[in-house]
Design a protein around this motif. Structure first.
Motif, mmCIF file in Angstrom:
data_model
loop_
_atom_site.group_PDB
_atom_site.id
_atom_site.type_symbol
_atom_site.label_atom_id
_atom_site.label_comp_id
_atom_site.label_asym_id
_atom_site.label_seq_id
_atom_site.Cartn_x
_atom_site.Cartn_y
_atom_site.Cartn_z
ATOM 1 N N PRO A 273 66.458 96.682 74.779
ATOM 2 C CA PRO A 273 66.478 97.621 75.908
ATOM 3 C C PRO A 273 66.710 96.882 77.222
ATOM 4 C CG PRO A 273 64.672 98.151 74.426
ATOM 5 C CD PRO A 273 65.256 96.849 73.932
ATOM 6 N N ASN A 274 67.437 97.542 78.139
ATOM 7 C CA ASN A 274 67.664 96.934 79.446
ATOM 8 C C ASN A 274 66.704 97.533 80.473
ATOM 9 O OD1 ASN A 274 68.668 99.474 79.978
ATOM 10 N ND2 ASN A 274 70.794 98.815 80.159
ATOM 11 N N ARG A 275 66.974 97.295 81.737
ATOM 12 C CA ARG A 275 66.066 97.731 82.802
ATOM 13 C C ARG A 275 65.889 99.250 82.811
ATOM 14 N NH1 ARG A 275 64.386 95.055 87.363
ATOM 15 N NH2 ARG A 275 65.842 93.360 86.917
ATOM 16 N N VAL A 276 66.979 99.991 82.516
ATOM 17 C CA VAL A 276 66.920 101.457 82.554
ATOM 18 C C VAL A 276 65.941 101.977 81.498
ATOM 19 C CG1 VAL A 276 68.247 103.570 82.238
ATOM 20 C CG2 VAL A 276 69.272 101.637 83.440
ATOM 21 N N LEU A 277 66.118 101.523 80.258
ATOM 22 C CA LEU A 277 65.243 101.988 79.177
ATOM 23 C C LEU A 277 63.823 101.459 79.356
ATOM 24 C CD1 LEU A 277 64.983 103.578 76.612
ATOM 25 C CD2 LEU A 277 65.835 101.609 75.321
#
Length: 712
Positions: A273-277
């Protein structure tokens, strides 16, 4: 009067019944899938095709029957039976288009449909133009009605249960069902025909339809009917093909959308997962913790000296390292935990259901041990260590941004304490994080505001005590913090990449100052430090050439100092770069010598002029036998390579005396003078008359700053 059957026409009627049954099954599936206005179109078209087929079965069966007298059929009753067949078929398809409602609804529909089929048959029988009228056997009539209702129930059940799948098993089932339905429809018709009774004195009263050869008439009707059913089947097949394409395209679109959604919420390199998730999962964790009065921990993990791996082994090796670290960290998670990559070499662990800080500490220790294990990269065992910062919810914040900021501040505090450790957030760390942010922000504007200045430390000949050159050392005169030494901002400049434009400014300014002193009769060589990143810039040669040209300084008055680690990081490339610099006519020296891992073979190939002994060996040269022997070895090595030796950090007369006994060529340090502003530095030198023809134009400094700022 008894009649006979033409069995060829009987078989033809049976064939039509089977074909219409198969078509009806496909029509029912299509009507059930129809949406909007297309429902009415498929109902109307399907009812006509299916009704005509059922009617044709009935009429061909009637044509297959013959009496000793000629027979003819009334047009009105014949058309009426066709209309009844179409209406009954429409009713059946309408039922098929509705959601399943159980056997009771199917039984009610079968009663209506079976009655309609019987009505079609017996209305059709009234079309026979004979006198006296046909009489019927009640038992057989009842049997035909029962068969019609049973066949209708079976048909409706098949309509609602076979579905629209196109597997080989479903196709075989549909064909078998069509045979059963065809036999049932034909059986109902021929039972109804068997129920008819013709008087012995019957005769045809009005020639009409059927007065021609019944075989040809049956063949024409069968051909037209089969043609209509063939067209209907072709339309169904083509529609199924279009539906399949649309379904496939929709699936492809859905898959593409899923990939886009995944790409928008996941890191492309590691799949994490990246910053958004992560922000979404943090919001869920905060809501859950608040609802159940629970704690959770946020761990920010940053790899120490990851840039060194990228620079030395390349970005592909760096990517492999990040993927391996991601795999190891994933192995530490429970099902309810999350791991994300924020970018670069920074990861975030979200640990749910943390009872005490010791639970988070246990996870942090596992992170340290797992990441510290060697990684095979480019055939080498590479060791990296992590710095971990920990924040707890709700202790250190109740929103995702605050928790991440506090964990990040704790991580930087862990780095400040020596790396390869973890730190829990404490309020005092906010001051450090804010200070670092303010410094970074001020660093980017300090050049434009002319807040940087150079101080100069003399380099002295050991034998004569004469000042032969000066080293330019940068200082930042901060508007609030006062004079900041290099250690307070150079590491930050290297981390942010600002070191390149800053180093270029130092080079231009040092050349300008050297030229200005020459105008006053002071011909000193100027030494300038190059950072490792600046040394690797493709534009380095042009930058040096530009600085010399802008100041109108001869290359022999410029000396560039490179750290031993920067030179040996990629020794072969360093040889090429340094030869190009040497070809300009300037001098090159290796700074901090003895702290790296220089190869003697490369030292012989490098176009060097000096080796500078690191201050760590000079500090205890008088009291430490080991340091004295190391310095002696460096001096001997340098002289054997025809290089001069300069010692930095000389602070006492004893140190200078010892260096003189070893044959050291130059020294610099507080024993002679600390770094000084140019106006104070010049006071150390004997006065020389000013040569007005060589004075540097005052506008040169403004021009040089503008040139550098355009590249920032």
């Amino acid at each position: 009067m008894s009649g006979t059957y033409n069995y060829c026409l009987v078989l033809l009627s049976l064939l039509v019944a089977v074909v219409v049954s198969h078509t009806a099954l496909r029509l029912s599936a299509r009507v059930a899938r129809a949406k909007g206005s297309s429902v009415q179109l498929w109902l109307a078209g399907g009812a006509i095709a299916m009704g005509t087929g059922i009617w044709s079965t009935h009429f061909i069966g009637m044509l297959a029957f013959s009496l000793p007298i000629p027979l003819s059929y009334g047009l009105t009753a014949t058309i009426g039976s066709l209309v009844l067949a179409i209406a009954t078929s429409g009713f059946a398809l309408l039922l098929a288009s509705k959601p399943q409602g159980g056997n009771l609804r199917l039984a009610s529909g079968a009663l209506v449909m079976g009655t309609g089929i019987c009505a079609m048959h017996y209305v059709g029988m009234t079309a026979v133009q004979v006198v006296p009228i046909i009489r019927y056997e009640p038992g057989l009539v009842a049997a035909s009605v029962a068969v019609a209702i049973a066949a209708s129930f079976a048909a409706l059940w098949l309509f609602t249960h076979l579905g629209s799948q196109d597997t080989w098993r479903m196709r075989a089932t549909r064909i078998g069902a069509a045979f059963v339905m065809g036999l049932a429809i034909s059986g109902m018709h021929y039972i109804g025909m068997a129920a008819s009774r013709f008087a012995a004195n019957s005769y045809c009263i009005n020639p009409g339809i059927g007065s021609m050869d019944s075989r040809w008439l049956a063949l024409v009707i069968a051909t037209l009917t089969l043609g209509l059913l063939a067209v209907t089947t072709i339309l169904l097949v083509y529609d199924a093909h279009l539906e399949s394409n649309v379904r496939r395209y929709n699936e492809m679109l859905e898959q593409a959308n899923a990939r886009l959604r995944h790409a928008a919420t996941h890191d492309a390199l590691t799949g994490l997962p990246n910053r958004v998730l992560l922000a979404d999962r943090l919001r869920q964790a905060i809501a859950r913790a608040s609802r159940h009065q629970m704690r959770f921990a946020v761990l920010v993990v940053d790899l120490d000296r990851f840039k060194a791996v990228n620079d030395s082994l390349g970005h592909i090796a760096g990517d492999e390292l990040l993927q391996e670290v991601a795999r190891r960290l994933s192995g530490l998670l429970r099902k309810e935990d999350s791991l994300a990559r924020l970018g670069g070499d920074e990861f975030v662990l979200l640990i749910n259901e943390v009872s005490t800080p010791q639970d988070a500490e246990e996870v942090a220790r596992k992170v340290l041990s797992q990441v510290a294990l060697p990684v095979q990269l480019a055939g080498l065992d590479v060791h990296v260590s992590p710095s971990v910062g920990i924040s707890l919810c709700p202790d250190d914040g109740v929103d995702s941004e605050t928790l991440l900021q506090h964990a990040d501040a704790a991580m930087y505090h862990a780095k400040k304490k020596g790396r390869n450790t973890f730190q829990f957030f404490a309020p005092a760390m906010n001051a450090f994080a804010r200070e670092r942010l303010e410094l970074e922000s001020g660093l980017r504007t300090a050049l434009a505001r002319r807040e940087f200045e150079l101080h100069y430390q003399p380099k002295v000949d050991v034998a004569t005590g004469r000042i032969e050159s000066a080293e330019a050392l940068i200082r930042w005169r901060h508007p609030k913090r006062g004079l900041i030494p290099p250690g307070g901002f150079i590491p930050l400049a290297e981390e942010t990449g600002f070191i390149v434009p800053l180093g270029e400014w130092v080079l231009y300014e040092a050349c300008r100052q050297a030229r200005a002193w020459q105008a006053e009769g002071l011909h000193l060589r100027m030494a300038v430090n190059l950072s490792a990143r600046q040394f690797r810039q493709d534009s380095l040669i042009d930058t040096v050439r530009g600085a010399l040209a802008a100041a109108r300084l001869e290359p022999r008055y410029l000396e560039l100092e490179l750290t031993e680690s920067a030179v040996m990081q990629d020794a072969e490339t360093s040889v090429q770069i340094m030869r190009k610099l040497s070809d300009l006519g300037l001098r090159i020296s290796v700074d901090d010598f003895g702290t790296g891992y220089s190869s003697l073979s490369y030292l012989r190939r490098l176009p060097l002029d000096k080796l500078k002994i690191d201050r760590s060996f000079i500090r205890e040269i008088v009291t430490s036998r080991d340091d004295a022997e190391i310095v002696r070895a460096i001096v001997t090595l340098a002289h054997s390579l025809h290089l001069k030796v300069i010692a930095e950090g000389v602070e006492t007369a004893e140190q200078l005396t010892f260096l003189r006994s070893l044959g050291c060529d130059q020294y610099q340090g507080f024993y002679c003078s600390p770094p000084l502003p140019p106006e104070q530095f010049i006071a150390l030198l004997p006065h020389r008359p000013i040569d007005e023809s060589k004075r540097v134009p005052p506008a040169l400094e403004d021009t040089m700053i503008s040139r550098v700022l355009r590249k920032v």
